[in-house]
Motif scaffolding. Structure first.
Motif, PDB file in Angstrom:
ATOM      1  N   UNK A   1       0.534  -1.300   0.116  1.00 15.81           N
ATOM      2  CA  UNK A   1       0.180  -0.002   0.431  1.00 15.81           C
ATOM      3  C   UNK A   1       1.302   1.117   0.395  1.00 15.81           C
ATOM      4  N   UNK A   2       1.828   1.261   1.091  1.00 24.95           N
ATOM      5  CA  UNK A   2       2.696   2.682   0.306  1.00 24.95           C
ATOM      6  C   UNK A   2       3.487   2.750  -0.956  1.00 24.95           C
TER       7      UNK A   2
ATOM      8  N   UNK B   1       2.715   6.109  -2.750  1.00 23.54           N
ATOM      9  CA  UNK B   1       3.157   6.998  -3.213  1.00 23.54           C
ATOM     10  C   UNK B   1       3.312   7.463  -4.178  1.00 23.54           C
ATOM     11  N   UNK B   2       2.895   6.025  -5.244  1.00 26.76           N
ATOM     12  CA  UNK B   2       3.311   5.999  -6.765  1.00 26.76           C
ATOM     13  C   UNK B   2       2.177   6.667  -7.305  1.00 26.76           C
ATOM     14  N   UNK B   3       0.997   6.802  -6.686  1.00 29.77           N
ATOM     15  CA  UNK B   3      -0.419   7.350  -7.237  1.00 29.77           C
ATOM     16  C   UNK B   3      -0.431   9.503  -6.706  1.00 29.77           C
ATOM     17  N   UNK B   4       0.473   9.733  -5.882  1.00 31.99           N
ATOM     18  CA  UNK B   4       0.493  10.817  -4.758  1.00 31.99           C
ATOM     19  C   UNK B   4       1.283  11.911  -6.070  1.00 31.99           C
TER      20      UNK B   4
ATOM     21  N   UNK C   1       7.422  -3.611  -5.602  1.00 27.88           N
ATOM     22  CA  UNK C   1       7.512  -2.175  -5.049  1.00 27.88           C
ATOM     23  C   UNK C   1       8.444  -1.359  -5.003  1.00 27.88           C
ATOM     24  N   UNK C   2       9.445  -1.919  -5.335  1.00 30.47           N
ATOM     25  CA  UNK C   2      10.820  -1.266  -5.462  1.00 30.47           C
ATOM     26  C   UNK C   2      10.989  -0.877  -6.367  1.00 30.47           C
ATOM     27  N   UNK C   3      10.524  -1.190  -7.806  1.00 24.42           N
ATOM     28  CA  UNK C   3      10.580  -1.630  -8.537  1.00 24.42           C
ATOM     29  C   UNK C   3       9.680  -0.390  -8.949  1.00 24.42           C
ATOM     30  N   UNK C   4       8.514  -0.019  -9.008  1.00 25.98           N
ATOM     31  CA  UNK C   4       7.217   0.795  -9.052  1.00 25.98           C
ATOM     32  C   UNK C   4       7.901   2.238  -8.084  1.00 25.98           C
TER      33      UNK C   4
END
Lengths: 244, 309
Positions: free
Chosen positions: B19-20, B24-27, B238-241
């Protein structure tokens, strides 16, 4: 010491917002056209500060449960009235809740209603603005209840009407700040004029809800507010044998 | 209708992200949408969102969001076109309106309106993507680490909402059996019957809230610091995204400072892409932001890749 420890977080939030404002003055192009980003940051910071304030105080399980239920009732109230354009009981329920349970409970009920109902009705860029607008409606009603506890039916109906328009104007800010150029009072008036009938229906709906159901809602909520104030008296046996 | 918007678990790659990471990606996407005013950069962001929404299988919901967006876009187009006076290429000069002044329509104002409409659709699409890929419970679990009481209130309300809607339908049915007609009558009668419904709901729900409070009290609510258990695992995906999004954000800030991604609408329309660096910037930003959509594509097609990330 405790005060300073508690003041660090709000101080940091205010500093971040102030820093962004200073940067936007130095290099206006950095934050793009308009005030969309800065306005969003300010709104989110304001909501965080309200939530932070709620986290700091001691709340009983009854208080937490009642605030959650009031927020849910206000949110659920959006569904049967979805067929009436802009006539929704959310503002009325939030105002009545804040008036009885106080500013913080009012803010929490209002912002919860916006966030939770949008989980089901669709989250959008309007969500933070709705959270703030309904939260402020609840908080201001709480202040009204605190300083004018004998406010009559006419006064509260007017208060509901005012919040019908204020809610619309606060929501208009996100389109005005993010998508309109130039940002002057003429363009803001034009944006508000575009939503005038929606805001008027909202304000009229609030007034009708309060006139017909305000007193009965207040009576019910007042009864439950009294139930929240439970004081545990010391046990007589423990008083005699404190270490036993 | 309401089920359309609520998160539906489809076992998708984007739904499996931490979720984090996804928040963060969407923000970052939201910040970039509000940062850019260059139409080409905005179209690039829209392209990234189309890829992500198709990876989230959310075409139908996106359609509903676009219809909502159209309602917001219309006043934006009209107000921008009529009130902006910075443009030099005047197409139409209208009358003098007392409060608003002289109404004019310029080519530059029309282009600005179009660009802002694209920005609006991007912002709305970001929230559409949020609805499709982020479960409310996962966000609330994340929030419970920092703000336990707030997270608890929101969790309770999220849980209570569907049951309260069902309860409301039951009350409505009982009232209809007793002769209350919700469909006929004038607006006043309809409002009255619906508000009585809310009144009954208020009474029964407040009774329930006391039971919830008792249950919370029995589970030691407020007796001391709250512990929280996190089940979410941070994986390479998650790290890649997140890495891709941070790189895109860094490039976007550089492009804004150097002026590669800025665009002048007034007094005359500027150049869309000023030099080759502006093109490279745009391509890299789109590529970095497309990492989740590309990984999602690979995740579906290659089991080895699936196991590795």
């Amino acid at each position: 010491m405790c005060f300073w420890k508690k003041a660090v977080f709000p101080f940091l939030v205010v500093c971040i917002v102030a820093l962004l404002l200073v940067i936007s003055r130095i290099n206006p192009q950095l934050f793009g056209q308009g005030w969309g980003l800065i306005a969003l940051v300010i709104i989110v910071a304001a909501i965080i500060l309200f939530y932070w304030r709620f986290e700091q105080r001691k709340a009983s399980s009854r208080e937490v449960a009642v605030v959650a239920v009031l927020g849910t009732i206000a949110a659920a109230g959006r569904i049967p009235f979805a067929v009436f354009p802009s006539i929704q009981p959310v503002t009325f329920i939030v105002i009545v809740s804040g008036y009885i349970f106080g500013p913080q409970a009012g803010f929490m009920a209002g912002s919860t209603a916006a966030l939770v109902s949008n989980f089901f009705l669709g989250q959008g860029p309007w969500t933070p603005w709705q959270m703030l607008a309904w939260g402020l409606a609840g908080a201001s009603a709480g202040l009204m209840g605190k300083y004018f506890p004998t406010a009559g039916k006419t006064c509260m109906t007017l208060f509901c009407v005012v919040w019908g328009y204020l809610f619309g104007w606060i929501l208009n800010l996100w389109t005005w700040a993010g998508f309109i150029n130039p940002l002057n009072w003429q363009s803001f008036v034009a944006t508000c004029a575009a939503s005038f009938w929606f805001d008027t229906f909202h304000a009229a709906g609030n007034a009708v809800f309060y006139l017909f159901f305000g007193p009965s809602f207040i009576k019910i909520l007042r009864r439950y507010h009294r139930k929240l104030k439970v004081v545990f008296l010391p046990d007589a046996n423990c008083a005699h044998f404190p270490h036993g | 209708m309401y089920e359309n918007f609520f998160y539906q678990d489809k076992g998708l790659f984007l739904q499996s992200l931490h979720p984090a990471a996804i928040l963060a990606y969407l923000c970052i996407l939201l910040v970039l949408a509000l940062l850019f005013s260059n139409p080409v950069y905005l179209v690039g962001l829209l392209l990234v969102l189309v890829l992500n929404i198709s990876a989230a299988q959310g075409g139908e919901v996106w359609g509903i969001y676009l219809k909502i967006g159209l309602g917001f876009a219309l006043p934006i187009i009209i107000i921008n076109a009529l009130l902006a006076r910075g443009g030099e290429t005047i197409i139409w000069a209208g009358p003098n309106i007392p409060v608003l002044g002289r109404l004019t329509i310029s080519l530059e104002a029309i282009c600005y309106s179009a660009a802002m409409s694209v920005r609006l659709f991007i912002v709305i699409s970001i929230f559409c993507l949020y609805n499709l890929v982020v479960h409310p419970d996962r966000v609330l679990a994340l929030l419970s680490r920092f703000a336990s009481k707030t997270a608890l209130i929101l969790s309770l309300a999220t849980r209570l909402f569907p049951s309260m809607v069902r309860q409301m339908a039951n009350i409505q049915e009982a009232m209809m059996i007793r002769g209350v007609d919700f469909q006929t009558g004038n607006l006043k009668q309809k409002l009255k019957s619906h508000a009585v419904l809310i009144n009954i709901l208020l009474l029964s729900s407040l009774e329930d809230s006391l039971e919830i409070a008792e249950a919370m009290h029995a589970r030691a609510f407020g007796s001391g610091p709250r512990s929280s258990y996190q089940r979410h695992v941070w994986r390479p995906r998650d790290s890649f995204c997140l890495g891709g999004a941070i790189l895109a954000f860094g490039l976007a800030v550089c492009a804004q400072i150097t002026g590669y991604s800025t665009f002048e609408f007034y007094p005359r329309l500027g150049c869309l892409l000023k030099n080759t660096m502006a093109v490279f910037n745009l391509v890299f930003i789109v590529v970095f932001l497309s990492v989740p959509a590309v990984l999602s594509w690979g995740w579906r097609r290659c089991p080895y890749f699936n196991a590795k990330i």
